[in-house]
Scaffold this motif. Structure first.
Motif, PDB file in Angstrom:
ATOM      1  N   ARG A  38     -47.231   4.122  22.065  1.00 48.73           N
ATOM      2  CA  ARG A  38     -46.184   2.785  23.353  1.00 48.73           C
ATOM      3  C   ARG A  38     -47.380   2.230  24.541  1.00 48.73           C
ATOM      4  O   ARG A  38     -47.714   3.303  24.650  1.00 48.73           O
ATOM      5  CB  ARG A  38     -44.934   3.516  23.591  1.00 48.73           C
ATOM      6  CG  ARG A  38     -44.536   4.109  22.770  1.00 48.73           C
ATOM      7  CD  ARG A  38     -43.458   5.202  22.860  1.00 48.73           C
ATOM      8  NE  ARG A  38     -42.703   4.359  23.721  1.00 48.73           N
ATOM      9  CZ  ARG A  38     -41.561   4.299  23.247  1.00 48.73           C
ATOM     10  NH1 ARG A  38     -40.858   3.933  22.122  1.00 48.73           N
ATOM     11  NH2 ARG A  38     -40.315   3.592  24.515  1.00 48.73           N
ATOM     12  N   LYS A  39     -46.436   1.135  24.615  1.00 47.53           N
ATOM     13  CA  LYS A  39     -46.964   0.550  26.468  1.00 47.53           C
ATOM     14  C   LYS A  39     -46.896   1.296  27.453  1.00 47.53           C
ATOM     15  O   LYS A  39     -47.193   0.965  28.740  1.00 47.53           O
ATOM     16  CB  LYS A  39     -47.686  -1.035  26.176  1.00 47.53           C
ATOM     17  CG  LYS A  39     -46.466  -1.276  26.473  1.00 47.53           C
ATOM     18  CD  LYS A  39     -46.096  -2.781  26.214  1.00 47.53           C
ATOM     19  CE  LYS A  39     -44.994  -3.670  26.473  1.00 47.53           C
ATOM     20  NZ  LYS A  39     -45.320  -4.862  26.500  1.00 47.53           N
ATOM     21  N   ASP A  40     -45.976   1.677  27.670  1.00 43.76           N
ATOM     22  CA  ASP A  40     -45.088   2.411  28.301  1.00 43.76           C
ATOM     23  C   ASP A  40     -45.629   4.083  28.422  1.00 43.76           C
ATOM     24  O   ASP A  40     -44.644   4.206  29.742  1.00 43.76           O
ATOM     25  CB  ASP A  40     -43.319   2.185  27.655  1.00 43.76           C
ATOM     26  CG  ASP A  40     -42.857   3.417  27.094  1.00 43.76           C
ATOM     27  OD1 ASP A  40     -43.188   3.159  26.333  1.00 43.76           O
ATOM     28  OD2 ASP A  40     -41.820   3.121  27.172  1.00 43.76           O
ATOM     29  N   LYS A  41     -46.388   4.722  27.696  1.00 40.71           N
ATOM     30  CA  LYS A  41     -46.936   6.127  27.489  1.00 40.71           C
ATOM     31  C   LYS A  41     -48.076   5.906  28.042  1.00 40.71           C
ATOM     32  O   LYS A  41     -49.123   6.131  27.193  1.00 40.71           O
ATOM     33  CB  LYS A  41     -46.415   6.367  26.617  1.00 40.71           C
ATOM     34  CG  LYS A  41     -44.768   7.078  26.354  1.00 40.71           C
ATOM     35  CD  LYS A  41     -43.808   7.543  27.762  1.00 40.71           C
ATOM     36  CE  LYS A  41     -42.617   7.497  27.260  1.00 40.71           C
ATOM     37  NZ  LYS A  41     -42.051   8.137  29.112  1.00 40.71           N
ATOM     38  N   ASN A  42     -48.966   5.352  28.400  1.00 36.82           N
ATOM     39  CA  ASN A  42     -50.388   5.217  28.988  1.00 36.82           C
ATOM     40  C   ASN A  42     -51.223   7.083  28.820  1.00 36.82           C
ATOM     41  O   ASN A  42     -50.359   7.793  29.549  1.00 36.82           O
ATOM     42  CB  ASN A  42     -50.600   4.941  30.255  1.00 36.82           C
ATOM     43  CG  ASN A  42     -50.569   2.919  29.801  1.00 36.82           C
ATOM     44  OD1 ASN A  42     -50.614   2.461  28.890  1.00 36.82           O
ATOM     45  ND2 ASN A  42     -51.076   2.367  30.688  1.00 36.82           N
ATOM     46  N   TYR A  43     -51.691   6.876  28.778  1.00 34.00           N
ATOM     47  CA  TYR A  43     -52.221   8.037  28.419  1.00 34.00           C
ATOM     48  C   TYR A  43     -51.389   9.528  28.395  1.00 34.00           C
ATOM     49  O   TYR A  43     -51.847   9.948  28.297  1.00 34.00           O
ATOM     50  CB  TYR A  43     -52.975   8.714  29.871  1.00 34.00           C
ATOM     51  CG  TYR A  43     -53.764   7.623  30.669  1.00 34.00           C
ATOM     52  CD1 TYR A  43     -55.619   7.789  30.024  1.00 34.00           C
ATOM     53  CD2 TYR A  43     -53.732   6.631  31.723  1.00 34.00           C
ATOM     54  CE1 TYR A  43     -55.929   6.264  31.204  1.00 34.00           C
ATOM     55  CE2 TYR A  43     -53.635   6.421  31.935  1.00 34.00           C
ATOM     56  CZ  TYR A  43     -55.325   6.123  32.099  1.00 34.00           C
ATOM     57  OH  TYR A  43     -56.621   4.802  32.425  1.00 34.00           O
ATOM     58  N   ARG A  44     -51.123   8.978  27.580  1.00 24.26           N
ATOM     59  CA  ARG A  44     -49.918  10.650  27.042  1.00 24.26           C
ATOM     60  C   ARG A  44     -50.745  11.390  25.638  1.00 24.26           C
ATOM     61  O   ARG A  44     -51.067  10.010  24.467  1.00 24.26           O
ATOM     62  CB  ARG A  44     -48.941  10.213  26.625  1.00 24.26           C
ATOM     63  CG  ARG A  44     -47.653  11.484  26.062  1.00 24.26           C
ATOM     64  CD  ARG A  44     -46.429  10.860  26.211  1.00 24.26           C
ATOM     65  NE  ARG A  44     -46.913   9.736  24.753  1.00 24.26           N
ATOM     66  CZ  ARG A  44     -45.183   9.804  24.368  1.00 24.26           C
ATOM     67  NH1 ARG A  44     -43.577  10.191  24.648  1.00 24.26           N
ATOM     68  NH2 ARG A  44     -45.123   8.325  23.174  1.00 24.26           N
ATOM     69  N   LEU A  45     -51.171  12.516  24.969  1.00 25.85           N
ATOM     70  CA  LEU A  45     -51.151  12.738  23.502  1.00 25.85           C
ATOM     71  C   LEU A  45     -50.718  14.232  22.947  1.00 25.85           C
ATOM     72  O   LEU A  45     -49.866  14.405  24.248  1.00 25.85           O
ATOM     73  CB  LEU A  45     -53.086  13.172  23.624  1.00 25.85           C
ATOM     74  CG  LEU A  45     -53.955  12.133  24.398  1.00 25.85           C
ATOM     75  CD1 LEU A  45     -53.966  12.435  26.131  1.00 25.85           C
ATOM     76  CD2 LEU A  45     -54.486  12.361  23.156  1.00 25.85           C
ATOM     77  N   ALA A  46     -50.391  13.934  21.625  1.00 28.48           N
ATOM     78  CA  ALA A  46     -49.630  15.310  21.372  1.00 28.48           C
ATOM     79  C   ALA A  46     -51.432  16.133  20.808  1.00 28.48           C
ATOM     80  O   ALA A  46     -52.482  15.290  20.373  1.00 28.48           O
ATOM     81  CB  ALA A  46     -49.335  15.220  20.729  1.00 28.48           C
ATOM     82  N   ILE A  47     -50.912  17.753  21.344  1.00 30.14           N
ATOM     83  CA  ILE A  47     -52.021  18.648  20.630  1.00 30.14           C
ATOM     84  C   ILE A  47     -51.244  19.586  19.254  1.00 30.14           C
ATOM     85  O   ILE A  47     -50.291  20.024  19.931  1.00 30.14           O
ATOM     86  CB  ILE A  47     -53.379  18.610  21.558  1.00 30.14           C
ATOM     87  CG1 ILE A  47     -52.862  19.353  22.905  1.00 30.14           C
ATOM     88  CG2 ILE A  47     -53.979  18.018  22.153  1.00 30.14           C
ATOM     89  CD1 ILE A  47     -53.499  20.293  23.813  1.00 30.14           C
ATOM     90  N   ALA A  48     -52.231  20.531  19.100  1.00 28.56           N
ATOM     91  CA  ALA A  48     -51.422  21.387  18.170  1.00 28.56           C
ATOM     92  C   ALA A  48     -51.952  22.434  17.943  1.00 28.56           C
ATOM     93  O   ALA A  48     -53.573  22.447  18.002  1.00 28.56           O
ATOM     94  CB  ALA A  48     -50.566  20.421  16.625  1.00 28.56           C
ATOM     95  N   SER A  49     -51.251  23.451  18.197  1.00 25.53           N
ATOM     96  CA  SER A  49     -52.631  24.778  17.725  1.00 25.53           C
ATOM     97  C   SER A  49     -53.178  24.728  16.220  1.00 25.53           C
ATOM     98  O   SER A  49     -52.826  24.673  15.317  1.00 25.53           O
ATOM     99  CB  SER A  49     -51.703  25.683  18.272  1.00 25.53           C
ATOM    100  OG  SER A  49     -50.178  26.390  17.671  1.00 25.53           O
ATOM    101  N   LEU A  50     -53.902  25.698  16.441  1.00 27.48           N
ATOM    102  CA  LEU A  50     -55.031  26.064  15.099  1.00 27.48           C
ATOM    103  C   LEU A  50     -54.709  28.115  14.788  1.00 27.48           C
ATOM    104  O   LEU A  50     -55.584  28.097  15.713  1.00 27.48           O
ATOM    105  CB  LEU A  50     -55.933  25.379  14.812  1.00 27.48           C
ATOM    106  CG  LEU A  50     -57.110  26.265  13.839  1.00 27.48           C
ATOM    107  CD1 LEU A  50     -56.203  25.947  12.418  1.00 27.48           C
ATOM    108  CD2 LEU A  50     -58.445  26.209  13.751  1.00 27.48           C
TER     109      LEU A  50
END
Length: 352
Positions: A38-50
């Protein structure tokens, strides 16, 4: 992104000044990771555990441009059953659809992100919207190795499973559109190449292309030269769908294919010193690809000379050395100057 090691060695001031590399340290080993679109959420990421247990975590983090810090939002952190093999945000640059995140592990799940942007946590939460199980006869299903969200038709998600199948979901109706026995062995990755066309790679060593208009047939684009050598990752060039790239298990080379000329690689990228784990085509250029692996290197290649013999093989145009083996790599489609990598418990975003 020059050939440099972790800038944290130079102190954080130097890192902020360069504004080329930002690092986030998670409380656990990171595996799945992806950029928001989304262009309204710059520099946003999701990360998940292992974590080798049932209870795992997903965090949504965002770079604060003013401070240069990547921060988690505790209101948008949630528990996840088993470690996700992949995370993808809905391909919705123009913010026309609900803010969704998909994850794959035992099942495909869709999560709805409510983020009103306020400072209180009241309006900010993540809730599971859908749990999609393609095996109606049992509450158990073959674990999902990967999935891809169709950018041209965002109601479609394709999943790949160790049970040899690929499943195409209509996520709006929450029903299976198509399920195919795609390979002779486990399917390790899947990628869309258009509205009704997808490809998959498998432990049987083949890359196969499927067209949903003719479900009885598939085209074998490539088979690994040694029998029973699994192919583990697949990237389809969105800017030039004639090209795709695949990784051979425990191999330091990346095979680039031209689907018009099956069976023969158009080029092999052979500058990694250890197994390659991830590939990402540039979202804004048809001839650039990034590769990353157990040699702790992320390499960017210019393939514009593809098809012409290069003495001694092609060299990358950029190299970056991380602090450990790189297991995950994603190139931001909405901010194509940025690549994200994950190694050990660190997420880094790199300006390229």
């Amino acid at each position: 992104m020059g050939a440099s090691s972790d800038p944290n060695q130079d102190g954080s001031d130097e890192q902020q000044r360069r504004s080329e590399i930002y690092t986030y340290e998670a409380p656990w080993h990171i595996y799945a990771m992806n950029w928001s679109v989304r262009k309204d959420k710059n520099y946003r990421l999701a990360i998940a555990s292992l974590l080798e247990q049932y209870h795992n975590r997903v965090e949504i983090v965002q770079l604060d441009d003013s401070t240069g810090e990547i921060r988690p939002d505790s209101a948008l952190s949630f528990e996840h059953p088993y470690p996700p093999t992949k995370l993808i945000f809905i391909p919705d640059k123009e913010c026309q659809r609900p803010d969704l995140l998909a994850s794959a592990s035992d099942f495909l799940r869709l999560w709805h992100i409510s983020d009103s942007g306020g400072s209180s946590a009241d309006g900010r939460r993540v809730e599971m919207k859908s749990l999609l199980n393609n095996n109606r006869n049992s509450e158990f299903s073959g674990p999902l190795t990967s999935f891809d969200w169709n950018e041209a038709e965002p109601r479609r998600i394709g999943t790949s499973s160790i049970d040899t199948t690929c499943t195409i979901w209509d996520i709006e109706k929450e029903v299976v559109d198509t399920q195919l026995i795609a390979h002779d062995k486990e399917v390790y990755d899947i990628a869309w190449g258009g509205v009704g066309v997808f490809a998959s790679v498998s432990a049987d060593g083949s890359v196969r292309v499927f067209d949903l208009r003719d479900k009885e047939h598939s085209t074998i684009i490539y088979e690994s030269s040694e029998p029973d050598t699994p192919l583990v990752r697949l990237g389809w060039n969105k800017q030039d769908p004639r090209y795709m790239a695949t990784i051979i298990m425990d191999s330091s080379k990346v095979v680039v294919l031209d689907i018009r000329f099956p069976t023969l690689p158009v080029v092999e990228l052979q500058r990694h010193q250890a197994s390659v784990n991830a590939i990402a085509w540039a979202p804004h250029s048809s001839c650039h690809i990034c590769t990353a692996g157990d040699d702790s290197q992320a390499l960017i290649w210019d393939l514009s000379s593809m098809g012409q013999p290069v003495e001694g093989g092609l060299d990358p145009i950029l190299a970056y050395t991380a602090g450990a083996e790189i297991e995950q790599l994603q190139w931001s489609s909405s901010q194509p100057d940025w690549v994200a990598i994950a190694f050990s418990n660190k997420l880094q975003i790199l300006r390229v």
